[in-house]
Design an enzyme around this catalytic site. Structure first.
Site, PDB file in Angstrom:
ATOM      1  N   SER A   1       0.841  -1.197   0.000  1.00  0.00           N
ATOM      2  CA  SER A   1       0.000   0.000   0.000  1.00  0.00           C
ATOM      3  C   SER A   1       0.872   1.242   0.000  1.00  0.00           C
ATOM      4  O   SER A   1       1.948   1.251   0.598  1.00  0.00           O
ATOM      5  CB  SER A   1      -0.899   0.013   1.241  1.00  0.00           C
ATOM      6  OG  SER A   1      -1.648   1.204   1.296  1.00  0.00           O
ATOM      7  N   HIS A   2       0.391   2.279  -0.662  1.00  0.00           N
ATOM      8  CA  HIS A   2       1.038   3.591  -0.624  1.00  0.00           C
ATOM      9  C   HIS A   2       0.345   4.493   0.396  1.00  0.00           C
ATOM     10  O   HIS A   2       0.749   5.635   0.578  1.00  0.00           O
ATOM     11  CB  HIS A   2       0.968   4.258  -2.009  1.00  0.00           C
ATOM     12  CG  HIS A   2       1.749   3.540  -3.060  1.00  0.00           C
ATOM     13  ND1 HIS A   2       3.093   3.739  -3.260  1.00  0.00           N
ATOM     14  CD2 HIS A   2       1.383   2.604  -3.962  1.00  0.00           C
ATOM     15  CE1 HIS A   2       3.514   2.966  -4.250  1.00  0.00           C
ATOM     16  NE2 HIS A   2       2.490   2.264  -4.686  1.00  0.00           N
ATOM     17  N   ASN A   3      -0.684   3.979   1.078  1.00  0.00           N
ATOM     18  CA  ASN A   3      -1.493   4.759   2.008  1.00  0.00           C
ATOM     19  C   ASN A   3      -0.764   4.899   3.344  1.00  0.00           C
ATOM     20  O   ASN A   3      -0.632   3.936   4.095  1.00  0.00           O
ATOM     21  CB  ASN A   3      -2.850   4.061   2.188  1.00  0.00           C
ATOM     22  CG  ASN A   3      -3.815   4.829   3.045  1.00  0.00           C
ATOM     23  OD1 ASN A   3      -3.449   5.399   4.059  1.00  0.00           O
ATOM     24  ND2 ASN A   3      -5.073   4.819   2.652  1.00  0.00           N
ATOM     25  N   ALA A   4      -0.302   6.118   3.635  1.00  0.00           N
ATOM     26  CA  ALA A   4       0.472   6.367   4.857  1.00  0.00           C
ATOM     27  C   ALA A   4      -0.360   6.104   6.108  1.00  0.00           C
ATOM     28  O   ALA A   4       0.161   5.609   7.114  1.00  0.00           O
ATOM     29  CB  ALA A   4       0.999   7.799   4.863  1.00  0.00           C
ATOM     30  N   GLY A   5      -1.661   6.413   6.059  1.00  0.00           N
ATOM     31  CA  GLY A   5      -2.536   6.169   7.208  1.00  0.00           C
ATOM     32  C   GLY A   5      -2.660   4.692   7.520  1.00  0.00           C
ATOM     33  O   GLY A   5      -2.608   4.274   8.673  1.00  0.00           O
ATOM     34  N   LYS A   6      -2.781   3.898   6.484  1.00  0.00           N
ATOM     35  CA  LYS A   6      -2.888   2.447   6.645  1.00  0.00           C
ATOM     36  C   LYS A   6      -1.578   1.865   7.178  1.00  0.00           C
ATOM     37  O   LYS A   6      -1.578   1.003   8.061  1.00  0.00           O
ATOM     38  CB  LYS A   6      -3.244   1.816   5.302  1.00  0.00           C
ATOM     39  CG  LYS A   6      -3.711   0.394   5.377  1.00  0.00           C
ATOM     40  CD  LYS A   6      -4.103  -0.131   4.007  1.00  0.00           C
ATOM     41  CE  LYS A   6      -5.456   0.376   3.574  1.00  0.00           C
ATOM     42  NZ  LYS A   6      -5.920  -0.301   2.334  1.00  0.00           N
TER      43      LYS A   6
ATOM     44  N   ASP B   1      -6.868  -5.646   1.783  1.00  0.00           N
ATOM     45  CA  ASP B   1      -7.911  -5.139   0.900  1.00  0.00           C
ATOM     46  C   ASP B   1      -9.115  -4.931   1.787  1.00  0.00           C
ATOM     47  O   ASP B   1      -9.558  -5.850   2.485  1.00  0.00           O
ATOM     48  CB  ASP B   1      -8.234  -6.071  -0.267  1.00  0.00           C
ATOM     49  CG  ASP B   1      -8.934  -5.299  -1.380  1.00  0.00           C
ATOM     50  OD1 ASP B   1      -8.378  -4.275  -1.832  1.00  0.00           O
ATOM     51  OD2 ASP B   1     -10.034  -5.686  -1.779  1.00  0.00           O
TER      52      ASP B   1
ATOM     53  N   PHE C   1      -9.578   8.227   8.268  1.00  0.00           N
ATOM     54  CA  PHE C   1      -9.549   8.522   6.838  1.00  0.00           C
ATOM     55  C   PHE C   1     -10.684   7.756   6.166  1.00  0.00           C
ATOM     56  O   PHE C   1     -11.405   6.997   6.804  1.00  0.00           O
ATOM     57  CB  PHE C   1      -8.185   8.158   6.227  1.00  0.00           C
ATOM     58  CG  PHE C   1      -7.761   6.728   6.447  1.00  0.00           C
ATOM     59  CD1 PHE C   1      -8.034   5.756   5.504  1.00  0.00           C
ATOM     60  CD2 PHE C   1      -7.097   6.353   7.611  1.00  0.00           C
ATOM     61  CE1 PHE C   1      -7.655   4.436   5.705  1.00  0.00           C
ATOM     62  CE2 PHE C   1      -6.712   5.034   7.821  1.00  0.00           C
ATOM     63  CZ  PHE C   1      -6.986   4.076   6.860  1.00  0.00           C
TER      64      PHE C   1
ATOM     65  N   LYS D   1      -9.630   3.202  17.952  1.00  0.00           N
ATOM     66  CA  LYS D   1      -9.936   2.627  16.643  1.00  0.00           C
ATOM     67  C   LYS D   1      -9.090   1.380  16.408  1.00  0.00           C
ATOM     68  O   LYS D   1      -9.569   0.385  15.861  1.00  0.00           O
ATOM     69  CB  LYS D   1      -9.695   3.657  15.541  1.00  0.00           C
ATOM     70  CG  LYS D   1     -10.065   3.133  14.167  1.00  0.00           C
ATOM     71  CD  LYS D   1      -9.772   4.163  13.087  1.00  0.00           C
ATOM     72  CE  LYS D   1     -10.024   3.552  11.731  1.00  0.00           C
ATOM     73  NZ  LYS D   1      -9.526   4.371  10.634  1.00  0.00           N
TER      74      LYS D   1
END
Length: 198
Positions: free
Chosen positions: A11-16, A71, A155, A178
């Site tokens: 993933s490129h998602n920094a939050g994830k 995913d 997000f 969370k």
């Protein structure tokens, strides 16, 4: 029990990345696929499971490291499970605000009792790109869709997802809360057990 000291997250998602690293703890170092490539694989699967495996294999192939893919998405019962695997691209790739606006529009006249939904997360871990036995862990987080956004944490669809056990939206939760309740937390708890980290 398998020992993984380093994993690449597909993933490129920094939050994830931040969320999953916090859940994994410090015994495993999580790298972003962005350290190896900026190219996103085409998600051609028809389910969360298929796409998670596809992304994990791609990340392992590119990085040469064992790979973890997530995913995940939002499945709204009234919409037949939509946006589902298309959650991130629900508004044609225009981002979180556009996705949330489209969801609110789709549920415009739907009463509260029919706004049930669940966040879904499937984690796939492969030791190498051709691993014949990926580890799969699924987590579900049940709630409902609000009539308007609430909160500024998180997000994606977090501002629209009502968390009944906390009486607030997912975006109203502190990250630590969370990370204990979410679909990703539930899937990660299963993965930690499988890896002998729990």
């Amino acid at each position: 029990m398998m020992n993984f000291q380093q994993l690449v997250l597909a993933s490129h998602n920094a939050g994830k990345l931040k969320e999953l690293q916090a859940m994994l703890g410090h015994s495993v170092q999580l790298h972003s696929i962005g350290e190896f490539s900026q190219v996103e694989p085409e998600e051609t699967g028809l389910s969360f499971v298929e796409n998670a495996i596809l992304k994990a294999r791609n990340a392992a192939r590119i990085s040469g490291l064992p790979a973890l893919a997530d995913d995940s998405g939002l499945a709204v019962d009234f919409l037949g499970g939509a946006p589902g695997i298309y959650s991130a691209r629900y508004a044609d790739g225009k981002g979180d605000a556009a996705n949330n606006a489209k969801l609110l529009e789709a549920l415009k006249d739907v009463p509260e009792a029919e706004r049930s939904a669940q966040f879904v997360c499937v984690l796939a871990l492969v030791r190498h790109a051709d691993d014949p036995l990926p580890i799969l862990c699924e987590g579900l987080w049940h709630g409902r869709i609000l009539f308007e956004a609430s909160g500024d944490q998180g997000f994606g669809y977090d501002p629209l997802f009502w968390v009944p056990e906390r009486n607030c939206s997912s975006a109203d939760l502190a990250p630590a809360d969370k990370n204990q309740l979410s679909h990703r937390a539930r899937a990660m708890a299963l993965l930690r057990k499988r890896l002998g980290l729990a």
